[in-house]
Design a protein around this motif. Structure first.
Motif: not given
Length: 316
Positions: A208-221
Motif C-alpha cells: 500500500f501507498v502510505e499517507a503523503a507518499e509518492t508512488i516512486e517512494d512507495a515502490v522503493r520503500r
C-alpha cells in the motif's frame, strides 16, 4: 478459449469493457427509480468475495433481473453502476443468512469471484461492472455508520454517497492505492511468494501507498522492506482496479541497485531472483520444479510477461 486466453498481454481482469457510469443520473431519484423498473435493468448480487449466480443449462449467470435478485434474498437497496448498451446495471448486497438459505437450492448459488474468473466461467466483458458492484457493495457494508458521530447513515445519489442525518457529514467511497512492482537486475527479475499463494507460485512484490507518499517512494520503500533490495529508475506501466475490497493496483517497473536479498518473513515466505528463461517457463506453467508465475487475471502477470517478451525494463 481458456481463462489464460481471456486476458491477453496488457489486458488483465477488470480493465476492459468499461461501463458508461452516467454520473449525471445519480442525483435524480425519479430517473433512477424509472431505470430500476425498466425491463432491461439487471443487477449483480454480491456477498463478500462471491457473486450470486443463477444456474442455467448453459452454465452459471451472474446478471439477474431485479425481481430475481430480490427473490433470491438480495437486500432491496440498489447501487446504480451505470449503463451498458443503454441498459441500466445495478449492484445489490445480500446477507449471510440469505446466502445460507441458497445452499440447498439447485437453481442458484453464491460462487467466489476469483475462482470463477480463473475457470473462465464469468464473461470478461462483465468483469469491469462486477468490480464496481463488488467494491461498492462492500463499502456500504463496512461504512453504515458515521465516522464523525456514530449515527446510522443513509444511501444517497444512487449509492455513491452516504449521508449522516444527525451531523450532516457526507461519506464517499474510497479507493486504496497499491504499488506492484517488477524489479529487474540485468537479465533477472525479483519475485516473491506469500504463504497463502498456491504451491510453487511466485509473483511481483506489492504494498500500500502510505499517507503523503509518492508512488516512486512507495515502490522503493516496499521493495526494500520486503526483500532488502535497493531500487532506482521507477517507471509507471498501467493500473488495474482490484475489488479486494477496493484497491487500485499501480503497476511499475524498477531497476535494482543491490542483489543480496533479505526476506521480511512477516511479509513473504520467500523471495528469489529468476532469469528470463526460468520466468518464461513459469508463465507457461512448464517449469521443471513446478514453479509458476501469476495468473493473467492479475496485473503481475502482465508486468512479468512484458519483461519476458521485451527488454531489461520490460518494454517490448
Amino acid at each position: 478459449m481458456t481463462a489464460f486466453d481471456s486476458f491477453p498481454l496488457g489486458k488483465p481482469a477488470f480493465v476492459t469493457h468499461i461501463l458508461d457510469r452516467a454520473a449525471h443520473l445519480r442525483s435524480d431519484d425519479s430517473k433512477l427509480m424509472a431505470l430500476e423498473e425498466r425491463r432491461d435493468a439487471r443487477a449483480y448480487v454480491v456477498h463478500r468475495d462471491s457473486l450470486v449466480m443463477k444456474q442455467e443449462a448453459e452454465g452459471p449467470h451472474a446478471l439477474l433481473t431485479i425481481e430475481e435478485a430480490l427473490k433470491f434474498g438480495a437486500n432491496p437497496g440498489t447501487i446504480f453502476l451505470g449503463l451498458r448498451d443503454n441498459a441500466p446495471l445495478f449492484g445489490m448486497g445480500i446477507s449471510a443468512a440469505a446466502v445460507e438459505s441458497l445452499l440447498s437450492r439447485n437453481d442458484v448459488k453464491a460462487s467466489e469471484l476469483r475462482g470463477m474468473v480463473m475457470q473462465g466461467l464469468v464473461p470478461v466483458e462483465q468483469l469491469s461492472a462486477i468490480a464496481v458492484a463488488k467494491s461498492m457493495v462492500n463499502w456500504h457494508q463496512r461504512h453504515g455508520y458515521c465516522a464523525n458521530c456514530g449515527t446510522r447513515t443513509a444511501m444517497r445519489e444512487g449509492g455513491w454517497k452516504r449521508e449522516c442525518p444527525n451531523c450532516k457529514a457526507e461519506h464517499f467511497p474510497r479507493t486504496d492505492p497499491v504499488v506492484i512492482m517488477l524489479v529487474t537486475s540485468g537479465d533477472k527479475v525479483l519475485m516473491g511468494r506469500q504463504k497463502q499463494f498456491p504451491p510453487g507460485m511466485y509473483s511481483c512484490l506489492a504494498g500500500f501507498v502510505e499517507a503523503a507518499e509518492t508512488i516512486e517512494d512507495a515502490v522503493r520503500r516496499e521493495i526494500f522492506e520486503e526483500s532488502g533490495i535497493r531500487c532506482t529508475d521507477v517507471n509507471y506501466y498501467m493500473t488495474q482496479p482490484w475489488p479486494y475490497p477496493s484497491s487500485l493496483m499501480i503497476g511499475c517497473t524498477a531497476r535494482a541497485t543491490t542483489d543480496d536479498i533479505v526476506v521480511d518473513r512477516s511479509e513473504l515466505e520467500d523471495a528469489r531472483w529468476f532469469d528470463r528463461a526460468e520466468a518464461t517457463l513459469m508463465l507457461k506453467r512448464q517449469h521443471p520444479d513446478g514453479l509458476a508465475g501469476p495468473h493473467p487475471f492479475a496485473i503481475a502477470h502482465h508486468l512479468l510477461g512484458r519483461w519476458v517478451h521485451g527488454g531489461e525494463d520490460g518494454r517490448a
